[in-house]
Design a protein around this motif. Structure first.
Motif, mmCIF file in Angstrom:
data_model
loop_
_atom_site.group_PDB
_atom_site.id
_atom_site.type_symbol
_atom_site.label_atom_id
_atom_site.label_comp_id
_atom_site.label_asym_id
_atom_site.label_seq_id
_atom_site.Cartn_x
_atom_site.Cartn_y
_atom_site.Cartn_z
ATOM 1 N N LEU A 69 0.826 -1.201 0.000
ATOM 2 C CA LEU A 69 0.000 0.000 0.000
ATOM 3 C C LEU A 69 0.867 1.260 0.000
ATOM 4 C CD1 LEU A 69 -2.791 -1.036 2.518
ATOM 5 C CD2 LEU A 69 -3.074 -0.612 0.068
ATOM 6 N N ALA A 70 1.926 1.248 0.808
ATOM 7 C CA ALA A 70 2.827 2.405 0.874
ATOM 8 C C ALA A 70 3.479 2.663 -0.483
ATOM 9 C CB ALA A 70 3.897 2.189 1.951
ATOM 10 N N LEU A 71 3.824 1.608 -1.184
ATOM 11 C CA LEU A 71 4.434 1.749 -2.501
ATOM 12 C C LEU A 71 3.465 2.412 -3.484
ATOM 13 C CD1 LEU A 71 7.184 1.001 -3.680
ATOM 14 C CD2 LEU A 71 6.208 -1.142 -4.431
ATOM 15 N N ILE A 72 2.201 2.028 -3.419
ATOM 16 C CA ILE A 72 1.188 2.633 -4.291
ATOM 17 C C ILE A 72 0.956 4.087 -3.889
ATOM 18 C CG2 ILE A 72 -1.244 2.579 -4.997
ATOM 19 C CD1 ILE A 72 -1.066 -0.517 -4.483
ATOM 20 N N ILE A 73 0.871 4.347 -2.589
ATOM 21 C CA ILE A 73 0.648 5.705 -2.092
ATOM 22 C C ILE A 73 1.801 6.619 -2.504
ATOM 23 C CG2 ILE A 73 0.469 7.108 0.007
ATOM 24 C CD1 ILE A 73 -1.052 4.650 1.233
ATOM 25 N N GLY A 74 3.011 6.085 -2.419
ATOM 26 C CA GLY A 74 4.169 6.812 -2.922
ATOM 27 C C GLY A 74 4.830 7.736 -1.923
ATOM 28 N N SER A 75 4.090 8.695 -1.429
ATOM 29 C CA SER A 75 4.687 9.634 -0.477
ATOM 30 C C SER A 75 3.638 10.083 0.518
ATOM 31 C CB SER A 75 5.269 10.842 -1.208
ATOM 32 O OG SER A 75 4.248 11.549 -1.869
ATOM 33 N N ASN A 114 -14.719 3.724 -0.549
ATOM 34 C CA ASN A 114 -14.973 4.643 -1.650
ATOM 35 C C ASN A 114 -14.030 5.845 -1.564
ATOM 36 O OD1 ASN A 114 -16.048 6.445 0.291
ATOM 37 N ND2 ASN A 114 -18.050 5.496 0.094
ATOM 38 N N PHE A 115 -14.109 6.697 -2.558
ATOM 39 C CA PHE A 115 -13.204 7.843 -2.654
ATOM 40 C C PHE A 115 -13.325 8.769 -1.446
ATOM 41 C CE2 PHE A 115 -12.412 12.244 -4.034
ATOM 42 C CZ PHE A 115 -11.055 12.136 -4.290
ATOM 43 N N GLU A 116 -14.547 9.055 -1.045
ATOM 44 C CA GLU A 116 -14.751 9.969 0.086
ATOM 45 C C GLU A 116 -14.103 9.421 1.345
ATOM 46 O OE1 GLU A 116 -17.345 8.896 -1.919
ATOM 47 O OE2 GLU A 116 -17.314 10.732 -3.108
ATOM 48 N N SER A 117 -14.277 8.144 1.578
ATOM 49 C CA SER A 117 -13.707 7.517 2.767
ATOM 50 C C SER A 117 -12.178 7.514 2.709
ATOM 51 C CB SER A 117 -14.244 6.091 2.890
ATOM 52 O OG SER A 117 -13.675 5.446 3.989
ATOM 53 N N ASN A 122 -3.541 10.118 -4.510
ATOM 54 C CA ASN A 122 -3.139 8.790 -4.021
ATOM 55 C C ASN A 122 -4.347 7.930 -3.683
ATOM 56 O OD1 ASN A 122 -0.441 9.348 -4.359
ATOM 57 N ND2 ASN A 122 -0.183 10.132 -2.289
ATOM 58 N N ALA A 123 -5.420 8.553 -3.216
ATOM 59 C CA ALA A 123 -6.660 7.808 -2.972
ATOM 60 C C ALA A 123 -7.176 7.238 -4.294
ATOM 61 C CB ALA A 123 -7.707 8.712 -2.323
ATOM 62 N N LEU A 124 -7.101 8.031 -5.359
ATOM 63 C CA LEU A 124 -7.530 7.552 -6.678
ATOM 64 C C LEU A 124 -6.618 6.435 -7.190
ATOM 65 C CD1 LEU A 124 -8.549 10.926 -8.342
ATOM 66 C CD2 LEU A 124 -10.055 9.036 -7.701
ATOM 67 N N LYS A 125 -5.313 6.530 -6.920
ATOM 68 C CA LYS A 125 -4.391 5.461 -7.329
ATOM 69 C C LYS A 125 -4.742 4.153 -6.631
ATOM 70 C CE LYS A 125 -0.284 7.873 -7.090
ATOM 71 N NZ LYS A 125 1.167 7.931 -6.939
ATOM 72 N N LEU A 126 -5.063 4.235 -5.338
ATOM 73 C CA LEU A 126 -5.464 3.030 -4.605
ATOM 74 C C LEU A 126 -6.748 2.451 -5.188
ATOM 75 C CD1 LEU A 126 -4.715 4.058 -0.924
ATOM 76 C CD2 LEU A 126 -3.668 2.162 -2.168
ATOM 77 N N LEU A 127 -7.740 3.298 -5.426
ATOM 78 C CA LEU A 127 -9.004 2.818 -5.992
ATOM 79 C C LEU A 127 -8.794 2.197 -7.370
ATOM 80 C CD1 LEU A 127 -11.410 5.700 -4.907
ATOM 81 C CD2 LEU A 127 -11.365 3.353 -4.031
ATOM 82 N N ALA A 128 -7.924 2.790 -8.170
ATOM 83 C CA ALA A 128 -7.633 2.234 -9.497
ATOM 84 C C ALA A 128 -6.973 0.860 -9.362
ATOM 85 C CB ALA A 128 -6.733 3.186 -10.283
ATOM 86 N N THR A 129 -6.072 0.726 -8.406
ATOM 87 C CA THR A 129 -5.409 -0.561 -8.168
ATOM 88 C C THR A 129 -6.421 -1.619 -7.755
ATOM 89 O OG1 THR A 129 -3.385 0.585 -7.499
ATOM 90 C CG2 THR A 129 -3.603 -1.716 -6.832
ATOM 91 N N PHE A 130 -7.330 -1.251 -6.846
ATOM 92 C CA PHE A 130 -8.348 -2.190 -6.387
ATOM 93 C C PHE A 130 -9.262 -2.603 -7.540
ATOM 94 C CE2 PHE A 130 -8.220 0.142 -2.036
ATOM 95 C CZ PHE A 130 -6.994 -0.415 -1.754
ATOM 96 N N GLU A 131 -9.651 -1.635 -8.368
ATOM 97 C CA GLU A 131 -10.542 -1.927 -9.490
ATOM 98 C C GLU A 131 -9.865 -2.834 -10.518
ATOM 99 O OE1 GLU A 131 -13.973 -2.117 -11.670
ATOM 100 O OE2 GLU A 131 -13.717 -1.352 -9.625
ATOM 101 N N LEU A 132 -8.588 -2.586 -10.792
ATOM 102 C CA LEU A 132 -7.854 -3.468 -11.712
ATOM 103 C C LEU A 132 -7.822 -4.896 -11.184
ATOM 104 C CD1 LEU A 132 -4.854 -1.240 -12.824
ATOM 105 C CD2 LEU A 132 -6.625 -2.208 -14.301
#
Length: 162
Positions: free
Chosen positions: A30-36, A65-68, A79-89
């Motif tokens: 998760l930290a790697l996806i978040i990045g910074s 969800n995005f709001e959460s 970074n929240a959108l990157k996580l959601l994109a990863t989960f959706e993929l």
């Protein structure tokens, strides 16, 4: 803890490059996806908070969800959108694997295919189109509703059968 305070060989990026991505813990992935992170709150801290808040369950986190997600301390909207994109993929990959000419011949098979939905906090309508030999030809998620309901537009449902 700040990333530069962690020994270099234990940092997620370096560890993944040296030992392989599968050597990382859930928190490190998760930290790697978040990045910074932000001042006094590293990407590892944010990942730890996300996991704790979701009972250390990735499946629970996958259904946020995005709001959460964007409400977590230090987690930027991007970074929240990157996580959601990863989960959706991940969800789409799992669906593609299970779809390939799958025969759907019982309610139990449908249940097993969609049991991941039991973690959703919204009602979902999914239509399965089968050929005469019960092979899955098309699957379409049409509606996502509220906690306990949704409104159906019959014309949209019928369009899927054209």
């Amino acid at each position: 803890m700040r990333i530069n305070e962690i020994p270099i060989e234990s940092r997620p990026r370096e560890k993944a490059a040296r030992q392989g991505i599968d050597s990382l813990s859930d928190q490190e992935l998760l930290a790697l996806i978040i990045g910074s992170g932000v001042a006094n709150h590293s990407a590892l801290d944010i990942a730890c908070d996300l996991l704790k808040e979701n009972l250390n369950s990735l499946s629970s986190l996958f259904n946020t969800n995005f709001e959460s997600l964007s409400s977590y301390k230090g987690l930027k909207k991007n970074n929240a959108l990157k996580l959601l994109a990863t989960f959706e993929l991940n969800k789409r990959l799992n669906l593609q694997k299970s779809q390939k000419n799958q025969v759907v011949s019982s309610a139990n098979e449908v249940y097993n295919r969609y049991k991941y939905l039991e973690n959703y906090e919204q009602e979902v309508l999914i239509i399965l189109l089968l050929d005469s030999k019960l092979r899955l030809k098309k699957e379409k998620k049409l509606y996502k509703g509220t906690y306990d309901s949704f409104t159906i537009n019959v014309n949209e449902v019928l369009k899927e059968f054209e």
